[in-house]
Structure formats: C-alpha cells, structure tokens
Design a protein around this motif. Structure first.
Motif, short mmCIF file in Angstrom:
data_model
loop_
_atom_site.label_atom_id
_atom_site.label_comp_id
_atom_site.label_asym_id
_atom_site.label_seq_id
_atom_site.Cartn_x
_atom_site.Cartn_y
_atom_site.Cartn_z
N MET A 47 0.87 -1.17 0.00
CA MET A 47 0.00 0.00 0.00
C MET A 47 0.90 1.22 0.00
O MET A 47 1.72 1.40 0.92
CB MET A 47 -0.93 0.04 1.22
CG MET A 47 -1.71 1.35 1.33
SD MET A 47 -2.78 1.47 2.80
CE MET A 47 -4.18 0.48 2.26
N LEU A 48 0.79 2.04 -1.03
CA LEU A 48 1.57 3.26 -1.14
C LEU A 48 0.66 4.44 -0.83
O LEU A 48 -0.33 4.67 -1.54
CB LEU A 48 2.16 3.40 -2.54
CG LEU A 48 2.99 2.20 -3.04
CD1 LEU A 48 3.49 2.47 -4.45
CD2 LEU A 48 4.14 1.91 -2.10
N VAL A 49 0.97 5.17 0.24
CA VAL A 49 0.16 6.29 0.68
C VAL A 49 0.96 7.57 0.44
O VAL A 49 2.05 7.74 1.00
CB VAL A 49 -0.20 6.17 2.18
CG1 VAL A 49 -1.08 7.35 2.62
CG2 VAL A 49 -0.91 4.84 2.45
N PHE A 50 0.42 8.46 -0.37
CA PHE A 50 1.11 9.70 -0.70
C PHE A 50 0.40 10.88 -0.03
O PHE A 50 -0.81 11.05 -0.18
CB PHE A 50 1.16 9.89 -2.21
CG PHE A 50 2.01 8.87 -2.90
CD1 PHE A 50 3.38 9.02 -2.98
CD2 PHE A 50 1.44 7.74 -3.47
CE1 PHE A 50 4.18 8.07 -3.60
CE2 PHE A 50 2.22 6.78 -4.10
CZ PHE A 50 3.60 6.95 -4.17
N GLY A 51 1.18 11.68 0.70
CA GLY A 51 0.64 12.81 1.44
C GLY A 51 0.67 12.56 2.92
O GLY A 51 -0.12 11.76 3.44
N ALA A 52 1.58 13.21 3.65
CA ALA A 52 1.78 12.94 5.08
C ALA A 52 0.82 13.79 5.92
O ALA A 52 1.24 14.70 6.64
CB ALA A 52 3.23 13.20 5.46
N ILE A 53 -0.47 13.49 5.83
CA ILE A 53 -1.49 14.22 6.57
C ILE A 53 -2.16 13.27 7.57
O ILE A 53 -1.85 12.07 7.61
CB ILE A 53 -2.54 14.82 5.61
CG1 ILE A 53 -3.26 13.69 4.85
CG2 ILE A 53 -1.88 15.79 4.63
CD1 ILE A 53 -4.40 14.20 3.96
N ARG A 64 -0.98 -6.31 -7.35
CA ARG A 64 -1.62 -6.36 -6.04
C ARG A 64 -1.47 -5.06 -5.28
O ARG A 64 -2.08 -4.89 -4.21
CB ARG A 64 -1.05 -7.51 -5.21
CG ARG A 64 -1.22 -8.90 -5.84
CD ARG A 64 -0.76 -9.98 -4.88
NE ARG A 64 0.63 -9.79 -4.51
CZ ARG A 64 1.15 -10.15 -3.34
NH1 ARG A 64 0.40 -10.69 -2.41
NH2 ARG A 64 2.43 -9.96 -3.08
N THR A 65 -0.67 -4.14 -5.79
CA THR A 65 -0.39 -2.89 -5.10
C THR A 65 -1.61 -1.97 -5.11
O THR A 65 -2.30 -1.86 -6.12
CB THR A 65 0.79 -2.16 -5.76
OG1 THR A 65 1.94 -3.03 -5.75
CG2 THR A 65 1.13 -0.86 -5.03
N VAL A 66 -1.87 -1.30 -3.98
CA VAL A 66 -2.90 -0.26 -3.94
C VAL A 66 -2.21 1.08 -3.66
O VAL A 66 -1.28 1.16 -2.88
CB VAL A 66 -3.99 -0.56 -2.89
CG1 VAL A 66 -4.69 -1.86 -3.22
CG2 VAL A 66 -3.42 -0.60 -1.48
N ILE A 67 -2.68 2.11 -4.35
CA ILE A 67 -2.10 3.44 -4.25
C ILE A 67 -3.17 4.41 -3.74
O ILE A 67 -4.26 4.48 -4.31
CB ILE A 67 -1.57 3.92 -5.61
CG1 ILE A 67 -0.44 2.99 -6.09
CG2 ILE A 67 -1.07 5.36 -5.53
CD1 ILE A 67 0.05 3.29 -7.50
N CYS A 68 -2.86 5.12 -2.67
CA CYS A 68 -3.78 6.09 -2.09
C CYS A 68 -3.12 7.47 -2.15
O CYS A 68 -2.11 7.71 -1.48
CB CYS A 68 -4.10 5.74 -0.64
SG CYS A 68 -4.85 4.11 -0.42
N VAL A 69 -3.68 8.34 -2.96
CA VAL A 69 -3.13 9.68 -3.16
C VAL A 69 -3.97 10.65 -2.34
O VAL A 69 -5.12 10.94 -2.67
CB VAL A 69 -3.14 10.07 -4.65
CG1 VAL A 69 -2.60 11.48 -4.84
CG2 VAL A 69 -2.31 9.07 -5.45
#
Length: 388
Positions: A217-223, A278-283
């Motif tokens: 899981m790739l999470v972009f944005g450190a909020i 299988r990767t999920v990306i959350c922007v």
C-alpha cells in the motif's frame, strides 16, 4: 499461516511434535478461506483456526489421532453431512481440511525451512497430495527463480528450486511449473493431475498453497488521513509506505505503524519503486503540483487500485489537468475519486475505513450495499487468495 507463524517456528525449534490442520477447499459460504490453519501439539495446546469456531472441536480430535500415528487425513464438513450440525457448521458451506503430523525432527526441519522463507517475506509454494494415485500427505516445496535471474546461493533463503517429492518425477515437474504460476498470481487451490503429472487427468489431487510477500500500500501525502490509512492498511496485511516531499511531515514519529516513511517527490519515488498488480495506491495530497505528475505515473503502473482524495470540484480540475498532460480517458477511468465508499465518514479514522472498504470491494467484487438488503452467497467467488 502468517497468523500463527511465531508459534509454529517456536514448536519446530523447540522440537515439539504437532499436527497441522489446513483448509484445502471451501464450497459455498464458509468462515475461512483455503490456507487457514490450526495446530495441535503433543501437550494438546491449540493455536490458529480453520472455521472461526464451527468445527474446531472435531478437528482437534482428528489432529490428536493423526499426531498419535493415524497418518494424514482429509476430512470434510458441510451442511449436507449428517454430522455437520453435530460439529457446528451451520453457516451453509462445506470445507475440506487436510490434517498431517510433524512428529519427527526431519519433518519439523523441512517445515521450518518454509516458515523461515515466509517470515522473510520471500515467495514460496507448498504442494501436498490430498488423494488419488499418490501418497496422501506427500509434500513438495517450490521456490521461484529470482526476478533478476540471479542464481541463488545454495543453503540461503533466496535459492530457487524444489525440495521434497510427490512420488514421481513427472508429477513433481508438472506441479512445480503450476505452483510457480499460481505463486506469481497469488492464488491457492487444488490442482488435478495424472499419476505421472499428465495434464487434464484427475487421478491425483494436489493442494498448492502459495505464500507471496504481502501486497504493498503506497500512501502519498503525510497528513492525518494518511496516518489513519496507514494504520488500517497494516491491519489489513499490506506492507505500507508513506511518501511525502516535506521533511517536517514525513517522519517516523507521525507514522509509527508504516513499514517505510519516504521523503521524496511522490512521482519520483513511484517511478523508482516496485508496483505490481496487487499494489494499492492512495493519493491523499490533493495538491496539483504533486497530484498531476504522481497520477500520470500511477496510471502507467499495473496497480490494482488508485484512490485519490478531494472534492468533486477538485477531481474535475484534476481530470482536466491530466487530460492536458496527455492521459487518455481509459486510464482516467481507473481513478477512484472521490476516494472511498459513501459511509458518511467525517474523521480521518472514519475516512480510512471508507477507503479500506472500497479497496476490499474492488478486490473481491462486492456491491458495497448492506448484506441485509441482498440475497444469495455472502462470500463472492473469484479474486486472489493466498496473499497473507
């Protein structure tokens, strides 16, 4: 298996005999998927679960018999069985369970080698004969060749190849080929062969259990929403990476549950890291200077899911910018935005649940509607198994 990995490794290292019950097939509605395991050791201690409580009592007795020397067995429980109600399987499905013992030091040593690979997040498949013209319980462990083509070093966890046998050279070869294919797809299930590995024959049933590294899981944005999403991603079994270009925000202290916290421009990091189907990306950045190059890069990957935070107005503006950057409509249709299911979420934690729900729905093909409004099977057929 991963749920009780430390317990199994401890029993192997401490020389404690135990029996392992593994779900090998489910038909209809059933509480656990193929690959779920329960272990019973010589002292009668139980770890794991094969049915969420439905048939554990009966499986426990079978495991004790197998551990006492009865030999490997495949047992079936279902609503159509006369004994189904007696063991408590009232959820309407049928499950088949393989029970085998690891009573000798050699058996535990072989299993420990597999457990070490799983613990190291290295891919491995385990094939076991269930029935037919081969010995029930015969076992073959299959390691894929490394993606780089670099040969493994004998005796180290990255060594490709096989160990064990199912009883014939032809059967071993056929199962090895198929196991590597199933491992690449993250699938687990029963395969059928002739006694010497012939395809399109049903003389030997072989259960192939695959252990792929956890999906990313790739999470972009450190909020704050990213912190909550990282926590629920870890809970769901993903290897979570949080990425942000701002050093003051991308800190380990703010994301203690993430496996990695990366300080980099999002699109540059994405283009340099591994992304598979299988990767999920959350922007979660909702900032055009980050979003547009990042999403353009994300849409070039085979990622299973790309969710993007922002209002409908923000998303319309984002789509216009992406079109201006040359992204076509087919690619834009992959974006899940506004991200998440409509749960009425307000807080970062509730929003993370909404995002996780959409990821699960996308993975398994659910409707997103309350189950009480639907009829038919609760569990959807298809989709990947064997990823945890």
């Amino acid at each position: 298996m991963r749920d009780i990995l430390p317990d199994l490794r401890a029993r192997c290292s401490d020389g404690i005999p135990f029996a392992l019950a593994t779900v090998v097939a489910v038909h209809g509605s059933a509480p656990r998927d193929p690959g779920a395991v329960l272990a019973v050791d010589a002292a009668g201690t139980v770890v794991g679960s094969v049915s969420g409580g439905c048939v554990e009592g009966d499986v426990y007795e079978v495991a004790r018999e197998v551990l006492a020397g009865a030999g490997p067995r495949v047992v079936s429980y279902g609503i159509s069985d006369d004994e189904a109600f007696g063991v408590g399987l009232t959820c309407g499905g049928t499950i088949e369970i393989l029970v085998r013992a690891y009573a000798t030091a050699a058996e535990r040593e072989d299993l420990a080698a597999v457990l070490d690979l799983i613990a190291a997040d290295l891919p491995v498949a385990e094939a076991t004969v269930l029935s037919g013209a081969a010995e029930t319980g015969a076992r073959l462990v299959v390691r894929p060749a490394l993606a780089s083509g670099r040969p493994g070093t004998p005796g180290t966890p990255d060594t490709p190849g096989t160990f064990g046998t199912l009883g014939s050279e032809g059967l071993d070869a056929a199962v090895s080929d198929d196991a590597r294919g199933l491992l690449a797809q993250g699938h687990t299930g029963i395969q059928w062969y002739g006694a010497h590995g012939q395809r399109r024959m049903q003389e030997v049933a072989v259960f192939v259990r695959t252990y792929a590294p956890p999906p990313r899981m790739l999470v972009f944005g450190a909020i704050d929403h990213a912190a909550a999403t990282a926590r629920i991603g870890s809970f769901l079994g993903y290897r979570v990476t949080v990425c942000d270009a701002r050093p003051a925000f991308a800190t380990r202290e703010r994301f203690p549950t993430a496996d990695e916290v990366v300080r980099a421009w999002p699109h540059a990091y994405l283009e340099s890291t591994e992304v598979d189907a299988r990767t999920v990306i959350c922007v979660l950045t909702h900032d055009p200077k980050f979003d547009v190059p990042l999403l353009a890069a994300a849409l070039r990957t085979p990622a299973a899911y790309i969710g993007v935070m922002g209002s409908r107005r923000t998303h319309r503006d984002r789509l216009a910018r992406l079109r201006a950057a040359g992204v076509d409509e087919a690619h834009l249709a992959r974006l899940a935005s506004p991200v998440g299911l409509d749960l009425g979420a307000r807080t970062p934690e509730e929003t993370a649940v909404s995002i996780a729900a959409e990821i699960i729905q996308h993975r398994w093909g659910g409707t997103g509607r309350p189950l009480g409004e639907l009829s038919g099977a609760i569990h959807h057929p298809g989709g990947p198994t064997g990823t945890r």
